[in-house]
Design a protein around this motif. Structure first.
Motif, PDB file in Angstrom:
ATOM      1  N   TRP A  58       0.909  -1.128  -0.101  1.00 24.94           N
ATOM      2  CA  TRP A  58      -0.110   0.018   0.034  1.00 24.94           C
ATOM      3  C   TRP A  58       0.836   1.345  -0.009  1.00 24.94           C
ATOM      4  CZ3 TRP A  58      -3.910  -1.957  -1.781  1.00 24.94           C
ATOM      5  CH2 TRP A  58      -4.377  -3.380  -1.001  1.00 24.94           C
ATOM      6  N   PHE A  59       0.324   2.305  -0.754  1.00 30.17           N
ATOM      7  CA  PHE A  59       0.835   3.558  -0.652  1.00 30.17           C
ATOM      8  C   PHE A  59       0.234   4.494   0.328  1.00 30.17           C
ATOM      9  CE2 PHE A  59       1.670   3.264  -5.551  1.00 30.17           C
ATOM     10  CZ  PHE A  59       2.895   2.481  -5.250  1.00 30.17           C
ATOM     11  N   TRP A  60       1.142   5.201   1.399  1.00 25.78           N
ATOM     12  CA  TRP A  60       0.486   5.966   2.237  1.00 25.78           C
ATOM     13  C   TRP A  60      -0.563   7.064   2.099  1.00 25.78           C
ATOM     14  CZ3 TRP A  60       2.979  10.439   4.913  1.00 25.78           C
ATOM     15  CH2 TRP A  60       2.347  10.734   6.199  1.00 25.78           C
ATOM     16  N   THR A  61       0.002   7.354   0.641  1.00 23.42           N
ATOM     17  CA  THR A  61      -0.870   8.570   0.172  1.00 23.42           C
ATOM     18  C   THR A  61      -2.049   8.328  -0.260  1.00 23.42           C
ATOM     19  OG1 THR A  61       0.308   8.752  -1.771  1.00 23.42           O
ATOM     20  CG2 THR A  61       1.050   9.942   0.056  1.00 23.42           C
ATOM     21  N   GLY A  62      -2.169   7.090  -1.126  1.00 19.74           N
ATOM     22  CA  GLY A  62      -3.597   6.710  -1.597  1.00 19.74           C
ATOM     23  C   GLY A  62      -4.334   5.678  -1.144  1.00 19.74           C
ATOM     24  N   ALA A  63      -3.690   4.573  -0.141  1.00 29.03           N
ATOM     25  CA  ALA A  63      -4.465   3.691   0.365  1.00 29.03           C
ATOM     26  C   ALA A  63      -5.502   4.134   1.552  1.00 29.03           C
ATOM     27  CB  ALA A  63      -3.827   2.650   1.076  1.00 29.03           C
ATOM     28  N   SER A  64      -6.791   3.692   1.486  1.00 31.43           N
ATOM     29  CA  SER A  64      -7.623   3.803   2.516  1.00 31.43           C
ATOM     30  C   SER A  64      -7.305   3.342   3.968  1.00 31.43           C
ATOM     31  CB  SER A  64      -8.943   2.979   2.124  1.00 31.43           C
ATOM     32  OG  SER A  64      -8.756   1.842   2.310  1.00 31.43           O
ATOM     33  N   SER A  65      -7.693   4.110   4.972  1.00 34.19           N
ATOM     34  CA  SER A  65      -7.466   3.481   6.358  1.00 34.19           C
ATOM     35  C   SER A  65      -7.670   2.374   6.568  1.00 34.19           C
ATOM     36  CB  SER A  65      -8.240   4.569   7.349  1.00 34.19           C
ATOM     37  OG  SER A  65      -9.548   4.289   7.190  1.00 34.19           O
ATOM     38  N   ALA A  66      -8.822   1.576   5.795  1.00 32.48           N
ATOM     39  CA  ALA A  66      -8.965   0.057   6.042  1.00 32.48           C
ATOM     40  C   ALA A  66      -8.008  -0.659   5.715  1.00 32.48           C
ATOM     41  CB  ALA A  66     -10.255  -0.156   5.670  1.00 32.48           C
ATOM     42  N   LYS A  67      -7.221  -0.329   4.366  1.00 29.90           N
ATOM     43  CA  LYS A  67      -5.998  -1.062   3.937  1.00 29.90           C
ATOM     44  C   LYS A  67      -4.810  -0.921   4.725  1.00 29.90           C
ATOM     45  CE  LYS A  67      -7.911  -1.331  -0.968  1.00 29.90           C
ATOM     46  NZ  LYS A  67      -7.647  -0.946  -2.320  1.00 29.90           N
ATOM     47  N   TRP A  68      -4.597   0.519   4.975  1.00 29.24           N
ATOM     48  CA  TRP A  68      -3.479   0.633   5.758  1.00 29.24           C
ATOM     49  C   TRP A  68      -3.198  -0.090   7.162  1.00 29.24           C
ATOM     50  CZ3 TRP A  68       0.735   2.474   3.827  1.00 29.24           C
ATOM     51  CH2 TRP A  68       1.536   3.047   4.727  1.00 29.24           C
ATOM     52  N   LYS A  69      -4.763  -0.091   7.670  1.00 35.73           N
ATOM     53  CA  LYS A  69      -4.526  -0.824   8.837  1.00 35.73           C
ATOM     54  C   LYS A  69      -4.339  -2.224   8.954  1.00 35.73           C
ATOM     55  CE  LYS A  69      -7.640   2.573  11.230  1.00 35.73           C
ATOM     56  NZ  LYS A  69      -9.045   2.790  11.887  1.00 35.73           N
ATOM     57  N   ARG A  70      -4.711  -2.959   7.638  1.00 32.43           N
ATOM     58  CA  ARG A  70      -4.423  -4.169   7.582  1.00 32.43           C
ATOM     59  C   ARG A  70      -3.175  -4.697   7.107  1.00 32.43           C
ATOM     60  NH1 ARG A  70      -8.910  -7.273   6.118  1.00 32.43           N
ATOM     61  NH2 ARG A  70      -7.900  -9.124   6.044  1.00 32.43           N
TER      62      ARG A  70
END
Length: 292
Positions: free
Chosen positions: A150-162
């Protein structure tokens, strides 16, 4: 047949059991054709052959593949624009008689099962390793597993948390590709026994990457999808549920240092471009280093 038929964007070389399509390179050529390079199409992979009048003094020879014979066309699912169809050969109108001859020859070469769906892929997909950048992450495929970083600037919080995701071929049932040239394009991996996610949930689904303007272009994401689909289909008969490697999720293992280094470099590019402040860059870099 042993003959060659040259069109505007490709050359078809006819053999006894197949046609080799060599796509021409050039600035005006569809990028998908350039990415494919060349493809060998067995006659048994074809359903029908059509000849029609094209635009601006041209004729079009169209070899229509059987359903399920080509992983590229199966993944595309009818979404390719007409000019980007790799099974269409556009020729000058004065070559219409020659095109009609080859159309008849191809029809004669069609097998008895041409009207039936293919039981297996008969046309090879592009070979891995493959990768491309989506809007919210980078997708890579090495032939055995698909990874989403995941890219920090593009991914949703749901993906970033996973966290970053890795899916082995044995865990997948297929792929779902929605062209980046239409609204809400994405590439979704369909997991065996997984829930059916709605198309508008792709930005929240950790098994999907979403496209955006300039991200996941057709010539990169479609060959990727086809390659994954081919690997999944090839693995199906030999799959033993008990021996499948489980899907790795965030927290199952320590992060790969190479992944951390790549992400830090990506953050550095954003910082240099002025998209991240000094504090934001320092904080995120510290978070990533702490995962080593």
């Amino acid at each position: 047949m042993g003959d060659v038929l040259a069109g505007f964007h490709a050359v078809w070389e006819f053999d006894t059991d197949s046609v080799l399509i060599r796509f021409e390179r050039g600035i005006r050529r569809p990028k998908l054709f350039q990415a494919l390079g060349e493809r060998r199409i067995p006659y048994e992979a074809l359903r029908s052959v059509e000849l029609s009048e094209g635009r601006r003094g041209t004729v079009v020879l169209h070899a229509v593949p059987r359903h399920g014979a080509d992983p590229l066309m199966e993944a595309a699912d009818g979404q390719l624009k007409e000019d980007a169809d790799p099974y269409r050969l556009v020729l000058p109108a004065e070559h219409g008689t020659l095109a009609e001859y080859y159309a008849d020859e191809l029809r004669t070469a069609l097998g008895p099962a041409s009207k039936e769906p293919a039981e297996r892929h008969l046309v090879a997909a592009p070979e891995p390793p493959l990768h491309f950048k989506a809007y919210d992450g980078k997708a890579s495929f090495d032939g055995r597993s698909v990874a989403f970083r995941w890219f920090w600037t593009g991914a949703s919080s749901a993906k970033w948390k996973r966290g970053d995701q890795t899916f082995t071929v044995g865990e997948l049932a297929g792929v779902e590709w929605r062209s980046p040239e239409i609204f809400n394009g994405y590439l979704r991996l369909l997991e065996r026994g997984g829930r059916d996610a709605a198309a508008d949930e792709a930005d929240q689904d950790p098994a999907a990457v979403v496209f955006g303007l300039g991200y996941g272009p057709v010539h990169e994401s479609l060959p990727f999808a086809a390659s994954v689909l081919q690997a999944v289909r090839a693995a199906e008969p030999a799959q033993d549920t008990a021996s499948r490697e489980p899907v790795r999720r965030a927290g199952d293992a320590r992060r790969d240092p190479a992944d951390i280094a790549d992400r830090i470099r990506h953050l550095g590019e954003l910082h240099k471009a002025g998209l991240l402040t000094d504090d934001e860059f320092s904080a995120k870099k510290a978070e990533l280093l702490a995962e080593l």
